[in-house]
Structure formats: structure tokens, C-alpha cells
Write a protein that holds these residues in place. Structure first.
Motif, short mmCIF file in Angstrom:
data_model
loop_
_atom_site.label_atom_id
_atom_site.label_comp_id
_atom_site.label_asym_id
_atom_site.label_seq_id
_atom_site.Cartn_x
_atom_site.Cartn_y
_atom_site.Cartn_z
N CYS A 343 0.85 -1.20 0.00
CA CYS A 343 0.00 0.00 0.00
C CYS A 343 0.89 1.25 0.00
O CYS A 343 1.75 1.41 0.87
CB CYS A 343 -0.89 -0.02 1.24
SG CYS A 343 -1.79 1.50 1.52
N CYS A 346 0.85 3.63 3.21
CA CYS A 346 1.47 3.31 4.52
C CYS A 346 2.80 2.57 4.34
O CYS A 346 3.25 1.88 5.24
CB CYS A 346 0.50 2.52 5.40
SG CYS A 346 -0.02 0.95 4.74
N CYS A 377 -3.26 0.68 7.06
CA CYS A 377 -4.01 1.93 7.21
C CYS A 377 -5.44 1.72 6.70
O CYS A 377 -5.79 0.63 6.28
CB CYS A 377 -3.31 3.05 6.44
SG CYS A 377 -3.35 2.83 4.64
N CYS A 380 -5.86 0.46 2.97
CA CYS A 380 -5.59 -0.95 2.61
C CYS A 380 -6.28 -1.93 3.55
O CYS A 380 -5.88 -3.08 3.63
CB CYS A 380 -4.09 -1.20 2.58
SG CYS A 380 -3.25 -0.88 4.13
ZN LIG Z 1 -2.13 1.12 3.80
#
Ligand SMILES: [Zn+2]
Length: 450
Positions: A343, A346, A377, A380
Motif C-alpha cells: 500500500c 502506509c 491503514c 488498505c
Molecule cells: Zn495502507
């Protein structure tokens, strides 16, 4: 987007919402609905293609048309599409209903309505897909066309009776997801150029291999888009035809009436083709026609279920094709897998690597370098991953390899020869993508070592 989902689920815990009798108890007392009543029923954004059933020519149970059920089905489909799910699973257990979405290849549990709602949900889906709602002991397949946030989405419905009722799996066919450029699949520049060059040859066979769900179809569709549909006659034989492709002639296989891959392929050869995409080669007959097509001046693209690129050559030998024919007909084979992407929201450099990663790197004599991971996060769903990237192993048959193949080598010998000729393995590509910060070694292990 999660908004509609929340909205659809408020009723689940809302005691003011009454769930009507399940179809089992209400079926006999229920009159077939008239189209007038049908029109008055609440309608969500999801409308079935099964119009006759939806308009009341088939008796529909009222629970299937109750607002909570319609809202649930609509919001479930909308959520699945908005979250990029490939499949929706609606699974009856003894005391509860399970709803799961497959996102980036992994199943995630979602809030589900009470189990007593299950028959009505199944009936609703059957009505939308124009299936027989009274048949609950045999598997059924159908399709629904839905309009979600202005996007036309095709859904393939599969009903299967299991111990506690009918399990429904909905495959989401998002045509936007397959209109991906060949250059956006995540191939390294070298692989991209070599693969592109192979598929643009005037004749030969190019195979894409990997297990189910490894993105083979997307690669083939992307490959077809590279070709010029205006000046070439591009044909496909598919089972099933899932996506509508512009300026391409698509043929649907019907095994039950003798329209097999091989039969369709033979007919296509009388249709003055340039490029033929065969959904899958799984028998000698299809393989033989494909080889003949390639040797008589056509480009053939197809898939095989093998773990790596060299295995696709030995698979063709196992199927029954003579090594000298394979050597002459095949241009190359691309093995692939889909790994989850870290992701971007993050992503952080790893300070310590997981033990399994360290063991894996050591086992394969790879010098450790900076690795990355997602810390989790909102974006995701706290998994650290969002979206997927392909890893590829491209085997291009040069003169040396063609000569070796003619002598029917063992798989081990062919693998060794392929590497000697410069083939990068799936592992090489996966590690490279982990070091580039696209994915993790954990993900590479999960997908390639299981
Ligand atoms: Zn994330």
C-alpha cells in the motif's frame, strides 16, 4: 463507497425491520406477482438482465422483493465493485450466514444479515439472474448485468447446494479492469520488450502459463490490444466469453453440443484469421490444431496450467505433441503470478525483516538489501497491501533452445538451458520487485512456495 455498504447494513441490527417469512413457508400462499406489483417493488441500482423473471412471468417470492433484501443485495454488489473485489461468497452455515469478498486474491469477511434472510437473498439473486427460484437441489449458473456508480458491471452467478442451503458465488467481471495496457502489467522493461516482440511475430505460438487466478486472461487481452484489429483478423475461442472486446471475433465453446476448443479452432482456420487466441490448451486435439495453425502462418496465443515457463514445453510433449513440432511452432512461454502490492499510503522501509524472509534470502543465496512493507491503514483495510502486480518469467525460444527441445529434454535440463540462455525466473522477478519496494518477500513466498 463504504457509505452505501453501511447504509445497506443498518437494517441488519435495526430491530424495527421485520424480516418476512422465508420462502419455504410462504411459497404456497404466494401468488405470482403481476408486473404491476413488480413495478411497485423497490428498485435498487442493480437490475437483472433476467427481465422475464423480474417482470413477473415467473412466480417470485415476496421476501425476495422486500426492501431490506433488495437493499442488502444492491449494497453488497456495490461494495464489492467499489472495493475492487473479484468474487462475492454468500455462505450458509448452521446458525449464521457468512459473506466474504475476495480482494487482491484474499477473502475478507463482511458483516452479514441473519441466516433467516438467506433464502430470500438467494431468491433475489436468482430472480436477477433469471434462474429457477424453486430449484434448490441442483447447481445453477447465470449472469446479472448491474449498473454500479454509472459503470456497467457483469456478474457471473454460481449457485451450489451445500449442507445448510445454497451457497452463492458471484464473480465480478469488471471490463474496465481488463482494459489494461500491456505496459501497465508490471513487466520489467526487458520482459515487456521481448514479450511484445514475440506476440507481434507473423506466426507461432505464445503461451501464457500459471495457476487459475494468476492473471493469464488479462495478459492475453492486453496482448490482443497491442495488435491492430483494423488490419488484422483477430479471433478468440473462449470458455466462457467473459468480456466483450471491440474489433475482435469471439467464439464461445459449447462442449455439450460438440463445439469444443478444437472444433471451434478448426472452423476459425477457415475464417481467414491472422491471430487466434485460444482460451486454454488442455487436450491433444486442441494442441495439435494450434500447432498446425502456427506452422501454417498464424499467430496463436493460449494458456496452459503449468507452474513455470519451461514446463509449458514439457506439458505439450506430455499432451502428445512431438518435440520437433513444438520446437518449430512455439515462439515463447510466459509464466506469471500476481503478488499483492505494498500500500503506497502506509509504505515504509523495513527496519527488521521477518525470519521467513531472512531464511528465504539465505536459502537462495540472495544478498539482503533494503526491503519495504505496508504498516496498515484505512486505505488498505489494515493489510499493508493494495492492488496487485504481476511477476513474470519469459522463455523465448532461440535456435539453441529449439535444438535442445527437438531432443526431448527432461524438465530439469530444459530449465537449466533456459537459465543459461538468460531467462529470469519468477523468483528473480519477484525479488527484484520486492527490492524495488513494490511488494514483499513474504508475498513472494506465499504465492510461489505454496
Ligand atoms: Zn495502507
Amino acid at each position: 463507497m463504504p457509505k452505501s455498504f453501511d447504509k445497506g447494513f443498518r437494517w441488519v441490527t435495526d430491530p424495527s425491520v421485520q424480516v418476512e417469512d422465508t420462502p419455504e413457508t410462504s411459497q404456497e400462499s404466494q401468488e405470482p406477482e403481476t408486473s404491476q406489483e413488480s413495478d411497485a417493488a423497490p428498485k435498487g441500482p442493480v437490475q437483472g438482465t433476467g427481465m422475464p423473471a423480474d417482470q413477473g412471468t415467473v412466480a417470485a417470492w415476496r421476501p425476495a422483493r422486500s426492501e431490506p433484501v433488495i437493499n442488502f443485495v444492491d449494497s453488497l454488489i456495490a461494495t464489492a465493485v467499489n472495493e475492487g473485489a473479484s468474487d462475492i461468497h454468500i455462505e450458509p452455515r448452521e446458525k449464521e450466514l457468512h459473506v466474504r469478498l475476495r480482494i487482491d486474491g484474499v477473502l475478507f469477511k463482511k458483516p452479514a444479515p441473519p441466516i433467516k434472510m438467506h433464502p430470500a437473498v438467494i431468491s433475489r439473486l436468482k430472480i436477477l439472474a433469471n434462474l429457477d427460484i424453486s430449484e434448490r437441489r441442483l447447481p445453477q449458473d447465470g449472469r446479472i448485468r448491474a449498473n454500479v456508480s454509472g459503470k456497467q458491471i457483469d456478474l457471473r452467478i454460481s449457485m451450489l447446494p451445500i449442507s445448510h442451503g445454497e451457497k452463492c458465488v458471484i464473480r465480478v467481471l469488471d471490463s474496465h479492469a481488463i482494459s489494461v495496457g500491456l505496459d501497465q502489467l508490471g513487466m520489467s522493461p526487458g520482459t515487456f520488450e521481448a514479450f511484445r516482440s514475440e506476440i507481434l511475430q507473423p506466426h507461432g505460438i505464445v503461451l501464457v502459463t500459471g495457476p487459475t487466478g494468476s492473471g493469464k486472461s488479462t495478459t492475453l487481452y492486453s496482448a490482443l490490444q497491442v495488435m491492430d484489429g483494423a488490419t488484422l483478423n483477430i479471433c478468440t475461442v473462449e470458455d466462457p466469453v467473459e468480456y466483450d472486446l471491440a474489433s475482435i471475433n469471439q467464439v464461445q465453446v459449447h462442449e455439450s453440443i460438440g463445439m469444443t476448443f478444437a472444433a471451434a479452432l478448426r472452423s476459425l482456420l477457415r475464417q481467414d484469421p491472422d491471430t487466434i487466441m485460444v482460451g486454454e490448451i488442455r487436450d491433444e486435439e486442441t494442441a495439435r490444431v494450434a500447432v498446425q495453425a502456427a506452422l501454417t502462418g498464424h499467430m496463436v496465443l493460449s494458456t496452459l496450467h503449468t507452474n513455470d515457463a519451461p514446463s509449458s514445453i514439457t506439458r505439450l510433449v506430455d499432451i502428445g505433441i512431438e518435440p520437433y513440432l513444438i520446437s518449430a511452432a512455439v515462439n515463447g512461454a510466459l509464466a506469471q503470478r500476481l503478488l499483492r502490492r505494498i500500500c503506497e499510503n502506509c509504505k515504509e522501509p523495513m527496519t527488521t525483516v521477518p525470519e521467513s524472509t531472512a531464511v528465504y534470502l539465505e536459502k537462495h543465496n540472495v544478498e539482503p538489501r533494503q526491503l519495504y512493507c505496508g504498516t496498515g491503514c484505512e486505505v488498505c483495510r489494515h493489510t499493508g497491501y493494495k492492488g496487485r502486480i504481476g511477476i513474470y518469467e519469459l522463455l523465448v525460444l532461440n535456435e539453441e533452445l529449439r535444438d535442445i527441445i527437438t531432443h526431448n529434454p527432461s524438465l530439469g535440463d530444459l530449465k537449466a538451458a533456459s537459465k543459461k540462455q538468460g531467462m529470469h525466473t519468477l523468483r528473480d522477478d519477484g525479488l527484484q520487485k520486492a527490492f524495488q519496494g513494490h511488494t514483499t518477500v513474504e508475498e513472494l513466498i506465499r504465492i510461489t512456495e505454496s
